[in-house]
Write a protein that holds these residues in place. Structure first.
Motif, PDB file in Angstrom:
ATOM      1  N   ILE A  30       0.890  -1.166   0.000  1.00  0.00           N
ATOM      2  CA  ILE A  30       0.000   0.000   0.000  1.00  0.00           C
ATOM      3  C   ILE A  30       0.924   1.211   0.000  1.00  0.00           C
ATOM      4  O   ILE A  30       1.587   1.492   0.998  1.00  0.00           O
ATOM      5  CB  ILE A  30      -0.951  -0.023   1.209  1.00  0.00           C
ATOM      6  N   LYS A  31       0.994   1.888  -1.154  1.00  0.00           N
ATOM      7  CA  LYS A  31       2.027   2.901  -1.356  1.00  0.00           C
ATOM      8  C   LYS A  31       1.422   4.287  -1.597  1.00  0.00           C
ATOM      9  O   LYS A  31       1.035   4.608  -2.724  1.00  0.00           O
ATOM     10  CB  LYS A  31       2.909   2.496  -2.535  1.00  0.00           C
ATOM     11  N   GLN A  96      -7.656  -8.063 -13.291  1.00  0.00           N
ATOM     12  CA  GLN A  96      -6.841  -9.148 -12.763  1.00  0.00           C
ATOM     13  C   GLN A  96      -6.284  -8.741 -11.394  1.00  0.00           C
ATOM     14  O   GLN A  96      -6.165  -7.561 -11.084  1.00  0.00           O
ATOM     15  CB  GLN A  96      -5.668  -9.461 -13.719  1.00  0.00           C
ATOM     16  N   ALA A  97      -5.904  -9.737 -10.610  1.00  0.00           N
ATOM     17  CA  ALA A  97      -5.388  -9.500  -9.255  1.00  0.00           C
ATOM     18  C   ALA A  97      -4.175  -8.580  -9.258  1.00  0.00           C
ATOM     19  O   ALA A  97      -4.013  -7.752  -8.358  1.00  0.00           O
ATOM     20  CB  ALA A  97      -5.046 -10.827  -8.585  1.00  0.00           C
ATOM     21  N   ASN A  98      -3.318  -8.698 -10.268  1.00  0.00           N
ATOM     22  CA  ASN A  98      -2.080  -7.912 -10.286  1.00  0.00           C
ATOM     23  C   ASN A  98      -2.224  -6.556 -10.975  1.00  0.00           C
ATOM     24  O   ASN A  98      -1.231  -5.847 -11.155  1.00  0.00           O
ATOM     25  CB  ASN A  98      -0.952  -8.719 -10.932  1.00  0.00           C
ATOM     26  N   THR A  99      -3.445  -6.167 -11.338  1.00  0.00           N
ATOM     27  CA  THR A  99      -3.658  -4.852 -11.950  1.00  0.00           C
ATOM     28  C   THR A  99      -3.235  -3.766 -10.963  1.00  0.00           C
ATOM     29  O   THR A  99      -3.648  -3.782  -9.796  1.00  0.00           O
ATOM     30  CB  THR A  99      -5.146  -4.654 -12.329  1.00  0.00           C
ATOM     31  N   THR A 113      -1.641   0.600  -5.274  1.00  0.00           N
ATOM     32  CA  THR A 113      -1.504  -0.775  -4.801  1.00  0.00           C
ATOM     33  C   THR A 113      -1.889  -1.696  -5.949  1.00  0.00           C
ATOM     34  O   THR A 113      -1.959  -1.267  -7.094  1.00  0.00           O
ATOM     35  CB  THR A 113      -2.339  -1.017  -3.514  1.00  0.00           C
ATOM     36  N   THR A 114      -2.102  -2.957  -5.649  1.00  0.00           N
ATOM     37  CA  THR A 114      -2.609  -3.879  -6.667  1.00  0.00           C
ATOM     38  C   THR A 114      -4.063  -4.189  -6.341  1.00  0.00           C
ATOM     39  O   THR A 114      -4.511  -4.004  -5.203  1.00  0.00           O
ATOM     40  CB  THR A 114      -1.798  -5.189  -6.697  1.00  0.00           C
ATOM     41  N   PHE A 115      -4.786  -4.678  -7.335  1.00  0.00           N
ATOM     42  CA  PHE A 115      -6.208  -4.922  -7.143  1.00  0.00           C
ATOM     43  C   PHE A 115      -6.447  -5.983  -6.068  1.00  0.00           C
ATOM     44  O   PHE A 115      -7.372  -5.851  -5.269  1.00  0.00           O
ATOM     45  CB  PHE A 115      -6.871  -5.312  -8.465  1.00  0.00           C
ATOM     46  N   ASP A 116      -5.611  -7.025  -6.008  1.00  0.00           N
ATOM     47  CA  ASP A 116      -5.827  -8.039  -4.973  1.00  0.00           C
ATOM     48  C   ASP A 116      -5.617  -7.461  -3.570  1.00  0.00           C
ATOM     49  O   ASP A 116      -6.383  -7.767  -2.649  1.00  0.00           O
ATOM     50  CB  ASP A 116      -4.991  -9.302  -5.207  1.00  0.00           C
TER      51      ASP A 116
END
Length: 159
Positions: A30-31, A96-99, A113-116
């Motif tokens: 979380i950036k 996708q999870a890594n979006t 962050t990433t979607f997951d």
């Protein structure tokens, strides 16, 4: 440097909430962006003219109703015994999870962050829902989380 440490983020308390813990692994992903980096992304993806969702007007794509097709309630899921990320939002975004995603609160306040990671910790992010936009990198689908407990599902117009 494009990011600040989560510990230095002025609203980091939402990710330390005792009732909604965030794992150390997720916290590391979380950036919060620096003000400068956030301003560039906001100007490019959200608005050239307005600094906060409260000030959007018809010149902003995100204030034009034709860009939003549906409004759903997120707050009921947030308050439920088994809080699951709302299915209607998942279906709408279809990411996708890594979006890579951007939770955009204001010109100087964006979290990457990433979607997951977002889906696992969405309840924490909703403490910051005040017209906030969830945008995906190289994606046109968008969600705007309103303080009312509703979310507007839409499409960002192609530039």
């Amino acid at each position: 440097m494009n990011y600040i440490l989560l510990d230095d983020y002025k609203k980091a308390w939402v990710f330390r909430h005792k009732d909604i813990p965030v794992s150390d692994i997720d916290a590391a992903n979380i950036k919060p962006m620096t003000s400068e980096r956030a301003a560039v992304l906001w100007t490019t993806m959200v608005s050239r003219e307005h600094d906060h969702p409260d000030f959007f007007d018809k010149t902003d794509w995100c204030a034009q109703e034709q860009n939003f097709s549906q409004e759903i309630n997120w707050e009921d899921a947030w308050e439920s015994e088994e809080p699951q990320f709302p299915e209607a939002i998942l279906n709408h975004l279809d990411w996708q999870a890594n979006t890579t995603v951007y939770f955009c609160m204001a010109r100087n306040n964006i979290i990457e962050t990433t979607f997951d990671v977002f889906k696992r910790n969405w309840q924490n992010f909703m403490f910051l829902a005040d017209g906030s936009l969830l945008l995906g990198k190289k994606r046109n689908t968008v969600v705007q989380f309103l303080e009312s407990g509703n979310a507007k599902l839409g499409e960002k117009p192609s530039a």
